[in-house]
Design an enzyme around this catalytic site. Structure first.
Site, short mmCIF file in Angstrom:
data_model
loop_
_atom_site.label_atom_id
_atom_site.label_comp_id
_atom_site.label_asym_id
_atom_site.label_seq_id
_atom_site.Cartn_x
_atom_site.Cartn_y
_atom_site.Cartn_z
N GLY A 1 0.73 -1.16 0.07
CA GLY A 1 -0.07 0.10 0.03
C GLY A 1 0.77 1.32 -0.06
N PRO A 2 0.36 2.26 -0.23
CG PRO A 2 -1.45 3.95 -0.73
CD PRO A 2 -1.15 2.50 -0.60
N PRO A 3 2.49 4.87 1.06
CG PRO A 3 3.80 6.64 0.21
CD PRO A 3 3.14 5.59 -0.12
N GLY A 4 2.52 5.77 4.54
CA GLY A 4 1.42 6.29 5.62
C GLY A 4 0.08 5.87 5.59
CB THR A 5 -1.95 3.25 4.09
OG1 THR A 5 -0.67 2.75 3.70
CG2 THR A 5 -2.30 4.21 2.94
CG HIS B 1 -12.78 8.46 -16.50
ND1 HIS B 1 -12.25 8.86 -17.53
CD2 HIS B 1 -12.33 7.26 -16.13
CE1 HIS B 1 -11.51 7.84 -18.22
NE2 HIS B 1 -11.42 6.69 -17.40
CD GLU B 2 -12.12 5.28 -12.62
OE1 GLU B 2 -12.25 4.10 -12.77
OE2 GLU B 2 -11.13 6.01 -12.93
#
Ligand code: ADP
Ligand code: ZN
Length: 676
Positions: free
Chosen positions: A240-244, A463-464
């Site tokens: 996962g991305p940083p800080g999560t 969009h999504e």
């Protein structure tokens, strides 16, 4: 973030308490310098005196010269005098003044620079015919005066090396760190220094917690599992991305199980010296086994775990490869019941070496995403606990105002708000303090972590939603897992995740449906906003590749015929096309026809389902993440009678655990990513 700092300061370095030691490095350097100086003066090359060519001629004329050496590389000639001549006051005085250690008998004594070798050779030949007693010219390969510079350079190098050593080994003043370089730098939390973090402190992340609970059970009562012959994984990868909250979760596992916790970063293994990384890995595992049961947490494992030999010069990264290999060896080496469990964190699982992900190593991946609005609310609750809040603080509003924030940033907002309130001499932290804190944190983030504007968010939502709705009403499209507008990393503003069928043969209609689904995003933008954005880049890339493959690889185009220009033996770098220019033109036309047709079809489909598109987009704007079950609730089941076995599976068993299943080894979910 402030929490983290605190934790760090509590960490205890694993190296034994430092005894006052002699300052080894300094001594080594001093001795080496002395040796170098001695050698220099002993050779007495430093005592050379420059002469003019005329002076040289008079030396030759006086028959005082013993040797004439020509240093080709430096274009320098060195002159050694005869020992009788050294008694001559003319030379003696000058030489004595010049060299601090007196006159060297062996020489050389004088030097001069020459322009061109040939010119000097002819001049010297003339001189020799005039004075036949003059010695023959000797040719030397090495440097003459240059050698002096080399020595100086060497000293500089040594000093530099010494400073480097100090920095790399921590630089904490004098000490014997150089001899600890092969020791792991892991920080250890153990009996005296317990991890006090529990699952209570980790907000949200329910699925991830569920997964790691098993590890806690195992650490507490290993016999329960091993008795039945079960094998607990040796390692799990937190993606996962940083800080999560990956570090936080790993710590909570150790805290819950009340076992020692080793924490270090992948880059701690990386050092400039050959073999250091591998030695550190071995040391880490040795220590871990002594402390078992315990948890080893390796942050940023991609620093060592990058796939070997990818996109780099051969041999360029041997050191990292050795480190990785020794990690693999160590992981294979310890028994599953040894009680050491390795948790690693990364936000780039795609670059990891596949060997790391094999069974018996990090065979489990636990994905940890940025929190959605509900997750953020929970994280706020955790971090607001120690803060004195005014009544006007609305946690729901705070969560809504912080899209794209990870746990670390939320912790930062809470801390910052308290500081701001204190600066304003308040007794309680009020909502406007939070507002200012959020602004401040966003300001800091904007550069690294792309925070999206409300208008952009609306575009991304439509969009999504376009992808989701198109896929929903296309018979052959892959089942949707989830669709999200929580920004991910730098590039992705939103994404939709699908479970690809386990299928190896595709029919034309299936490919066309897939293309239409990929067009869903852009088509929705055009229908809703009558404008298109750059957000469809990766969609268009995929569509274009698919269209061209249909025409040139799979022989699916009637105009081109059952022809495949694919050459399985062809190397990657081939420049000539295996078809004529006329065919090339036709291929382009046919691919364009397919693409245009797919786009029109998608637009028609979405115009027909405009209502559903709006519903999904609005819900996305509010909830940020929607699962398949949400879509069913909002726009009904997919209108196709027959379900594939795979769809049945995803609808039935794993409604909520889909995500975890999807990120497993065989069913890598497709990520539709919207770059900026
Ligand atoms: P990572 O290892 O994923 O980069 P960390 O675990 O170091 O992130 O998180 C940094 C800080 O952010 C933590 O110390 C904690 O204060 C906060 N944080 C992150 N995620 C959460 C969460 N889910 N619940 C509570 N706090 C969190
Ligand atoms: Zn898209």
């Amino acid at each position: 973030m402030a929490d983290k700092e605190n934790d760090k300061s509590k960490e205890r370095k694993l190296t034994p308490p430092k005894l006052p030691k002699t300052n080894y490095q300094l001594w080594v350097i001093l001795i080496l310098t002395a040796v170098v100086l001695f050698v220099t003066f002993w050779k007495n090359t430093s005592g050379l005196i420059e002469v003019q060519k005329s002076g040289f001629e008079s030396m030759v004329a006086g028959n005082d010269v013993k040797r004439v050496q020509l240093y080709k590389k430096d274009a320098v000639v060195q002159i050694t005098l005869k020992s009788e001549a050294l008694q001559n006051a003319k030379y003696k005085l000058a030489l004595e003044k010049n060299g601090p250690l007196g006159i060297s008998q062996s020489g050389p004594h004088y030097y001069f620079k020459i322009g061109s070798q040939e010119v000097f050779e002819t001049q010297y030949a003339q001189l020799k015919t005039k004075y036949p007693n003059a010695p023959d010219l000797e040719y030397e390969e090495g440097g003459g005066v240059g050698e002096l510079l080399n020595w100086g350079f060497l000293i500089l190098l040594l000093v530099g090396f010494w400073m480097l050593m100090r920095r790399m080994t921590g630089g904490a003043g004098p000490g014997g760190q150089i001899f600890n370089i092969g020791k792991s730098k892991a920080a250890l939390f153990d009996a005296e220094n317990k991890v006090k973090i529990t699952f209570e402190d980790v907000a949200g992340l329910e699925e991830a917690k569920e997964e790691v609970k098993e590890i806690v059970d195992f650490l507490k009562t290993p016999s329960k599992f091993t008795k039945l012959g079960g094998k607990i994984p040796k390692g799990a990868l937190l993606v996962g991305p940083p800080g999560t909250g990956k570090t936080l979760l790993a710590k909570a596992v150790a805290g819950e199980a009340a076992v020692p916790f080793f924490s270090l970063s992948g880059s701690d293994f990386v050092e400039m010296f050959v073999g250091v990384g591998a030695a550190r890995v071995r040391d880490l595992f040795k220590q871990a086994k002594e402390k078992a049961p315990c948890i080893v947490f390796i942050d940023e494992i991609d620093a060592i775990g990058r796939s070997r030999g990818r996109g780099q010069l051969p041999g360029a990264n041997d050191e990292r490869e050795n480190t990785l290999n020794s990690l693999l060896v160590e992981m294979d080496g310890f028994a599953t019941d040894s009680g050491v469990i390795i948790l690693a964190a990364t936000n780039r699982p795609d670059v990891l070496d596949s060997a790391l992900l094999r069974p018996g190593r990090f065979d489990r991946q636990i994905s940890i995403d940025k929190p959605d609005i509900a997750g953020r609310e929970q994280i706020f609750k955790v971090h607001l606990k120690p803060i004195k809040l005014s009544k006007d603080v609305d946690i729901k509003k705070l969560a809504a105002q912080t899209p794209g924030f990870a746990g670390a940033e939320i912790a930062n907002v809470c801390n910052e708000a308290a500081l701001i309130a204190a600066r304003r001499d308040k007794k309680e932290v009020e909502m406007n303090d939070f507002q200012d804190a959020i602004d401040r944190v966003i300001g800091g983030l904007e550069k690294k972590n792309k925070i999206i504007s409300p208008e952009e968010k609306r575009i991304v939502a439509y969009h999504e939603a376009g992808h989701a709705v198109a896929g929903w009403f296309l018979e052959h499209a892959d089942p949707l897992v989830k669709v999200s507008i929580v920004p991910r990393g730098v590039a992705a503003l939103g994404y939709a995740q699908y479970l690809p069928k386990e299928q190896f043969l595709y029919q034309t209609e299936q490919l066309v449906d897939e293309m239409c689904m990929a067009f869903g995003g852009r088509a929705a933008e055009e229908i809703v906003f009558a404008k298109i954005s750059t957000g469809a880049l990766s969609d268009l890339e995929r569509i274009t590749k698919m269209a061209y493959s249909m025409v040139t690889v799979y022989g699916m185009n009637p105009a081109i015929g059952n022809i495949s220009f694919y050459d399985s033996k062809q190397s990657e770098y081939s420049f000539n096309k295996p078809y004529s220019d006329a065919t090339a033109e036709k291929i382009d036309q046919e691919a364009k026809k397919i693409i245009d047709m797919a786009f029109e079809r998608t637009k028609k489909l979405l115009t027909e389902h405009r209502e559903q598109l709006e519903i999904i987009a609005k819900e996305l704007l509010e909830k940020e993440i929607l699962f398949q079950s949400d879509l069913e609730r909002l726009i009904g089941k997919r209108p196709f009678a027959h379900q594939t076995a795979y769809e049945k599976f995803t609808n039935g068993v794993a409604q909520e655990k889909k995500e975890a299943t999807a990120s497993g080894d065989n069913g890598q979910p497709k990520q539709e990513v919207v770059p900026e």
